[in-house]
Design a protein around this motif. Structure first.
Motif, PDB file in Angstrom:
ATOM      1  N   PHE A 132       0.857  -1.177   0.000  1.00  0.00           N
ATOM      2  CA  PHE A 132       0.000   0.000   0.000  1.00  0.00           C
ATOM      3  C   PHE A 132       0.900   1.235   0.000  1.00  0.00           C
ATOM      4  CE2 PHE A 132      -2.850  -3.198   1.605  1.00  0.00           C
ATOM      5  CZ  PHE A 132      -4.114  -2.802   1.193  1.00  0.00           C
ATOM      6  N   THR A 133       0.511   2.250  -0.757  1.00  0.00           N
ATOM      7  CA  THR A 133       1.265   3.502  -0.774  1.00  0.00           C
ATOM      8  C   THR A 133       0.332   4.662  -0.438  1.00  0.00           C
ATOM      9  OG1 THR A 133       0.859   3.876  -3.142  1.00  0.00           O
ATOM     10  CG2 THR A 133       2.827   2.631  -2.546  1.00  0.00           C
ATOM     11  N   ASP A 134       0.927   5.696   0.122  1.00  0.00           N
ATOM     12  CA  ASP A 134       0.184   6.909   0.443  1.00  0.00           C
ATOM     13  C   ASP A 134       0.336   7.884  -0.716  1.00  0.00           C
ATOM     14  OD1 ASP A 134      -1.208   8.813   2.226  1.00  0.00           O
ATOM     15  OD2 ASP A 134       0.717   9.856   2.181  1.00  0.00           O
ATOM     16  N   CYS A 135      -0.779   8.283  -1.308  1.00  0.00           N
ATOM     17  CA  CYS A 135      -0.736   9.119  -2.516  1.00  0.00           C
ATOM     18  C   CYS A 135      -0.116  10.490  -2.256  1.00  0.00           C
ATOM     19  CB  CYS A 135      -2.142   9.291  -3.083  1.00  0.00           C
ATOM     20  SG  CYS A 135      -2.902   7.765  -3.656  1.00  0.00           S
ATOM     21  N   ALA A 136      -0.273  11.028  -1.057  1.00  0.00           N
ATOM     22  CA  ALA A 136       0.200  12.379  -0.767  1.00  0.00           C
ATOM     23  C   ALA A 136       1.707  12.448  -0.563  1.00  0.00           C
ATOM     24  CB  ALA A 136      -0.505  12.930   0.460  1.00  0.00           C
ATOM     25  N   THR A 137       2.304  11.366  -0.042  1.00  0.00           N
ATOM     26  CA  THR A 137       3.715  11.416   0.330  1.00  0.00           C
ATOM     27  C   THR A 137       4.592  10.401  -0.396  1.00  0.00           C
ATOM     28  OG1 THR A 137       3.444   9.829   2.145  1.00  0.00           O
ATOM     29  CG2 THR A 137       3.049  12.163   2.645  1.00  0.00           C
ATOM     30  N   ASN A 138       4.009   9.532  -1.221  1.00  0.00           N
ATOM     31  CA  ASN A 138       4.738   8.467  -1.915  1.00  0.00           C
ATOM     32  C   ASN A 138       5.323   7.434  -0.945  1.00  0.00           C
ATOM     33  OD1 ASN A 138       4.656  10.575  -4.130  1.00  0.00           O
ATOM     34  ND2 ASN A 138       5.749   8.941  -5.201  1.00  0.00           N
ATOM     35  N   ALA A 139       4.901   7.436   0.299  1.00  0.00           N
ATOM     36  CA  ALA A 139       5.421   6.491   1.287  1.00  0.00           C
ATOM     37  C   ALA A 139       4.836   5.105   1.062  1.00  0.00           C
ATOM     38  CB  ALA A 139       5.092   6.970   2.700  1.00  0.00           C
ATOM     39  N   ILE A 140       5.663   4.093   1.265  1.00  0.00           N
ATOM     40  CA  ILE A 140       5.180   2.715   1.296  1.00  0.00           C
ATOM     41  C   ILE A 140       4.715   2.469   2.729  1.00  0.00           C
ATOM     42  CG2 ILE A 140       5.760   0.286   0.988  1.00  0.00           C
ATOM     43  CD1 ILE A 140       8.058   1.234  -0.854  1.00  0.00           C
ATOM     44  N   PRO A 165      11.577  11.038  -4.199  1.00  0.00           N
ATOM     45  CA  PRO A 165      10.847  10.937  -5.473  1.00  0.00           C
ATOM     46  C   PRO A 165      10.612  12.322  -6.072  1.00  0.00           C
ATOM     47  CG  PRO A 165       9.818   9.583  -3.772  1.00  0.00           C
ATOM     48  CD  PRO A 165      10.824  10.436  -3.084  1.00  0.00           C
ATOM     49  N   ALA A 166      10.606  12.399  -7.385  1.00  0.00           N
ATOM     50  CA  ALA A 166      10.470  13.680  -8.079  1.00  0.00           C
ATOM     51  C   ALA A 166       9.268  14.501  -7.614  1.00  0.00           C
ATOM     52  CB  ALA A 166      10.417  13.445  -9.588  1.00  0.00           C
ATOM     53  N   PRO A 167       8.082  13.895  -7.408  1.00  0.00           N
ATOM     54  CA  PRO A 167       6.922  14.706  -6.997  1.00  0.00           C
ATOM     55  C   PRO A 167       7.102  15.423  -5.666  1.00  0.00           C
ATOM     56  CG  PRO A 167       6.220  12.552  -7.804  1.00  0.00           C
ATOM     57  CD  PRO A 167       7.700  12.488  -7.636  1.00  0.00           C
ATOM     58  N   LEU A 168       8.043  14.966  -4.833  1.00  0.00           N
ATOM     59  CA  LEU A 168       8.211  15.559  -3.500  1.00  0.00           C
ATOM     60  C   LEU A 168       9.218  16.706  -3.497  1.00  0.00           C
ATOM     61  CD1 LEU A 168       8.159  12.395  -1.199  1.00  0.00           C
ATOM     62  CD2 LEU A 168       6.264  13.832  -1.966  1.00  0.00           C
ATOM     63  N   PRO A 213       9.829  10.663   1.505  1.00  0.00           N
ATOM     64  CA  PRO A 213       8.463  10.383   1.980  1.00  0.00           C
ATOM     65  C   PRO A 213       8.305  10.619   3.478  1.00  0.00           C
ATOM     66  CG  PRO A 213       9.110   8.736   0.386  1.00  0.00           C
ATOM     67  CD  PRO A 213      10.329   9.576   0.642  1.00  0.00           C
ATOM     68  N   LEU A 214       9.336  10.298   4.258  1.00  0.00           N
ATOM     69  CA  LEU A 214       9.254  10.524   5.700  1.00  0.00           C
ATOM     70  C   LEU A 214       9.126  12.014   6.014  1.00  0.00           C
ATOM     71  CD1 LEU A 214       9.386   9.608   8.627  1.00  0.00           C
ATOM     72  CD2 LEU A 214      11.893   9.652   8.451  1.00  0.00           C
ATOM     73  N   GLU A 215       9.911  12.846   5.345  1.00  0.00           N
ATOM     74  CA  GLU A 215       9.834  14.285   5.578  1.00  0.00           C
ATOM     75  C   GLU A 215       8.479  14.839   5.152  1.00  0.00           C
ATOM     76  OE1 GLU A 215      14.551  15.464   5.059  1.00  0.00           O
ATOM     77  OE2 GLU A 215      13.249  15.325   3.293  1.00  0.00           O
ATOM     78  N   ALA A 216       7.964  14.342   4.022  1.00  0.00           N
ATOM     79  CA  ALA A 216       6.645  14.785   3.561  1.00  0.00           C
ATOM     80  C   ALA A 216       5.565  14.357   4.539  1.00  0.00           C
ATOM     81  CB  ALA A 216       6.366  14.223   2.168  1.00  0.00           C
ATOM     82  N   TRP A 217       5.695  13.159   5.096  1.00  0.00           N
ATOM     83  CA  TRP A 217       4.731  12.658   6.078  1.00  0.00           C
ATOM     84  C   TRP A 217       4.756  13.517   7.338  1.00  0.00           C
ATOM     85  CZ3 TRP A 217       1.098   8.736   5.992  1.00  0.00           C
ATOM     86  CH2 TRP A 217       0.558   8.353   7.230  1.00  0.00           C
ATOM     87  N   GLN A 218       5.951  13.830   7.814  1.00  0.00           N
ATOM     88  CA  GLN A 218       6.079  14.632   9.033  1.00  0.00           C
ATOM     89  C   GLN A 218       5.575  16.063   8.837  1.00  0.00           C
ATOM     90  OE1 GLN A 218      10.284  13.991   9.654  1.00  0.00           O
ATOM     91  NE2 GLN A 218       9.930  12.312  11.098  1.00  0.00           N
ATOM     92  N   ASP A 219       5.635  16.561   7.604  1.00  0.00           N
ATOM     93  CA  ASP A 219       5.164  17.919   7.318  1.00  0.00           C
ATOM     94  C   ASP A 219       3.653  17.996   7.144  1.00  0.00           C
ATOM     95  OD1 ASP A 219       7.766  18.812   7.383  1.00  0.00           O
ATOM     96  OD2 ASP A 219       8.040  18.793   5.208  1.00  0.00           O
TER      97      ASP A 219
END
Length: 241
Positions: A17-25, A161-164, A169-175
């Motif tokens: 499963f991936t999170d669409c907002a952060t590209n995290a697995i 990943p380019a979209p971030l 993904p961890l930094e995007a998740w924390q933000d």
């Protein structure tokens, strides 16, 4: 690719499963057989839980997109999504652009990890016909799984990943300030199990198919009768003793 499973060459399957907002697995399960509802539920469990060793990614999603796969649309999986109050969006056939995040992940894992491993299925071969060298040594299933999980951690914590735009993904998740809805691990412990009758707890746990199953929650419970469960028979053959 091929891996060694109890002396037999098999193609492992990855369910994630991936999170669409952060590209995290957020969740992953690896099986030595074609995936069914059990690995889907195992991957979902790891995607929801945020405690060690699963976090920090997790929480109950508002919506899950699936691509008409029978394993994701089985009655058992559908019932779990309904219990968690998760909206399931069954995408039309041949519309990979509607789930671009996970499609991008599927395309990335091949050149970034799989292509460098032994017995990669698309490895160029000499001669007219593609064939495996007789002396080729396969990775063990456990070794393959460990390498995949290491790569998953790298993807989540080191890769940008380019979209971030430079973030992991961890930094995007924390933000992301979006509030999370959690479920207790104890409430998910039977996610991959099915009814197998009522059994009695003993000091050795629960006996099922000549194996003893134990868990911390059984301590001090000897003598009580518990609704029994059993794994899918095909997966049961590969369960560690």
């Amino acid at each position: 690719m091929l891996v060694d499973v109890e002396g037999r060459a098999r193609r492992p399957w990855i369910t994630w499963f991936t999170d669409c907002a952060t590209n995290a697995i957020t969740g992953v399960a690896v099986t030595p057989v074609h995936p069914s509802r059990e690995p889907v539920l195992a991957a979902l469990r790891s995607a929801v839980l945020r405690e060690d060793p699963y976090g920090p990614f997790g929480g109950v999603p508002e919506k899950v997109r699936v691509d008409r796969g029978k394993d994701f649309l089985s009655r058992t999986v559908t019932a779990v999504f309904d219990l968690l109050d998760v909206t399931v969006e069954d995408l039309p056939a041949t519309t990979p652009h509607l789930k671009g995040t996970v499609e991008g992940l599927n395309r990335a894992v091949e050149p970034m990890l799989l292509a460098a491993l032994p017995c990669y299925a698309r490895q160029p071969r000499s001669g007219k016909r593609a064939s495996r060298p007789k002396d080729e040594v396969l990775l063990g299933f456990e070794d393959f799984t460990a390498r995949l999980l290491d790569w998953t951690r790298w993807w989540n914590t080191k890769h940008s990943p380019a979209p971030l735009r430079g973030r992991t993904p961890l930094e995007a998740w924390q933000d992301d300030p979006t509030p999370l809805r959690d479920v207790a691990a104890a409430d998910l412990r039977t996610f991959t199990l099915e009814d197998a009758g009522t059994r009695t707890l003993t000091t050795r746990g629960i006996r099922f198919r000549r194996r003893d199953y134990v868990g911390a929650w059984m301590t001090g419970q000897a003598g009580i009768r518990e609704q029994g469960h059993g794994l899918n028979p095909e997966l049961e053959r590969f369960r560690r003793r």
